[in-house]
Design a protein around this motif. Structure first.
Motif, short mmCIF file in Angstrom:
data_model
loop_
_atom_site.label_atom_id
_atom_site.label_comp_id
_atom_site.label_asym_id
_atom_site.label_seq_id
_atom_site.Cartn_x
_atom_site.Cartn_y
_atom_site.Cartn_z
N THR A 1 0.84 -1.20 0.00
CA THR A 1 0.00 0.00 0.00
C THR A 1 0.88 1.26 0.00
O THR A 1 2.10 1.19 0.16
CB THR A 1 -0.90 0.06 1.24
OG1 THR A 1 -0.09 0.39 2.38
CG2 THR A 1 -1.62 -1.25 1.48
N PRO B 1 1.71 -9.43 -9.12
CA PRO B 1 0.81 -10.50 -8.67
C PRO B 1 1.02 -11.82 -9.41
O PRO B 1 0.66 -12.88 -8.90
CB PRO B 1 -0.59 -9.94 -8.91
CG PRO B 1 -0.41 -8.83 -9.89
CD PRO B 1 0.98 -8.30 -9.71
N ASN C 1 -3.81 -8.71 -1.86
CA ASN C 1 -4.32 -7.90 -2.96
C ASN C 1 -5.77 -8.31 -3.23
O ASN C 1 -6.03 -9.44 -3.63
CB ASN C 1 -3.46 -8.16 -4.21
CG ASN C 1 -3.80 -7.24 -5.36
OD1 ASN C 1 -4.95 -6.83 -5.52
ND2 ASN C 1 -2.81 -6.93 -6.16
N PRO C 2 -6.73 -7.39 -3.02
CA PRO C 2 -8.14 -7.78 -3.16
C PRO C 2 -8.51 -8.19 -4.58
O PRO C 2 -9.52 -8.86 -4.79
CB PRO C 2 -8.91 -6.53 -2.72
CG PRO C 2 -7.94 -5.40 -2.83
CD PRO C 2 -6.57 -5.99 -2.63
N GLN C 3 -7.68 -7.82 -5.54
CA GLN C 3 -7.96 -8.22 -6.93
C GLN C 3 -7.28 -9.53 -7.28
O GLN C 3 -7.45 -10.04 -8.40
CB GLN C 3 -7.51 -7.10 -7.88
CG GLN C 3 -8.37 -5.88 -7.66
CD GLN C 3 -8.01 -4.71 -8.54
OE1 GLN C 3 -6.99 -4.72 -9.22
NE2 GLN C 3 -8.85 -3.71 -8.51
N HIS C 4 -6.52 -10.07 -6.34
CA HIS C 4 -5.84 -11.34 -6.59
C HIS C 4 -5.92 -12.22 -5.35
O HIS C 4 -4.92 -12.62 -4.77
CB HIS C 4 -4.38 -11.09 -6.96
CG HIS C 4 -4.22 -10.35 -8.25
ND1 HIS C 4 -4.22 -10.98 -9.47
CD2 HIS C 4 -4.10 -9.03 -8.51
CE1 HIS C 4 -4.07 -10.07 -10.43
NE2 HIS C 4 -4.00 -8.88 -9.88
N VAL C 5 -7.15 -12.51 -4.91
CA VAL C 5 -7.35 -13.41 -3.78
C VAL C 5 -7.25 -14.84 -4.30
O VAL C 5 -7.96 -15.22 -5.23
CB VAL C 5 -8.73 -13.17 -3.12
CG1 VAL C 5 -8.96 -14.17 -1.99
CG2 VAL C 5 -8.82 -11.74 -2.59
N GLU C 6 -6.33 -15.61 -3.74
CA GLU C 6 -6.08 -16.97 -4.24
C GLU C 6 -6.01 -17.94 -3.08
O GLU C 6 -5.51 -17.60 -2.02
CB GLU C 6 -4.74 -16.99 -5.01
CG GLU C 6 -4.72 -16.09 -6.22
CD GLU C 6 -3.32 -15.54 -6.51
OE1 GLU C 6 -2.76 -15.91 -7.54
OE2 GLU C 6 -2.79 -14.76 -5.70
#
Ligand code: SF4
Ligand code: SF4
Length: 82
Positions: A5, A34, A61-66
């Motif tokens: 961040t 990512p 990363n909320p766009q790369h939850v794995e």
């Protein structure tokens, strides 16, 4: 994958700790690719960058939850292409 961040203070301690070379200095602060971040799955029990960051600015990363399986597959792909 994790992300850095804008609280990052550019201290540079995380970059050499990453086993996947996923961390790099971006335009203003350090960033995480990512596609390379396995959250340290395959290498360590805990994310190494999170362990060393003095300001705790490295969340998921909320766009790369794995999930772990997906992260493991990414680890194996990275190993194969290394
Ligand atoms: Fe690198 Fe691990 Fe941090 Fe992801 S969690 S950026 S793989 S040190
Ligand atoms: Fe930024 Fe934290 Fe990495 Fe230092 S350890 S460069 S504050 S993300």
């Amino acid at each position: 994958a994790l992300m850095i961040t804008d609280e990052c203070i550019n201290c540079d301690v995380c970059e050499p700790e990453c086993p996947n070379q996923a961390i790099y200095l971006g335009q203003e602060i350090y960033e995480i690719d990512p596609n390379k971040c396995t959250e340290c799955v395959g290498h360590f029990d805990e994310p190494q960058c999170v362990q060393v960051c003095p300001v705790a600015c490295i969340p998921v990363n909320p766009q790369h939850v794995e999930n772990r399986e997906t992260l493991w597959q990414k680890f194996q792909r990275l190993q194969a292409s290394a």
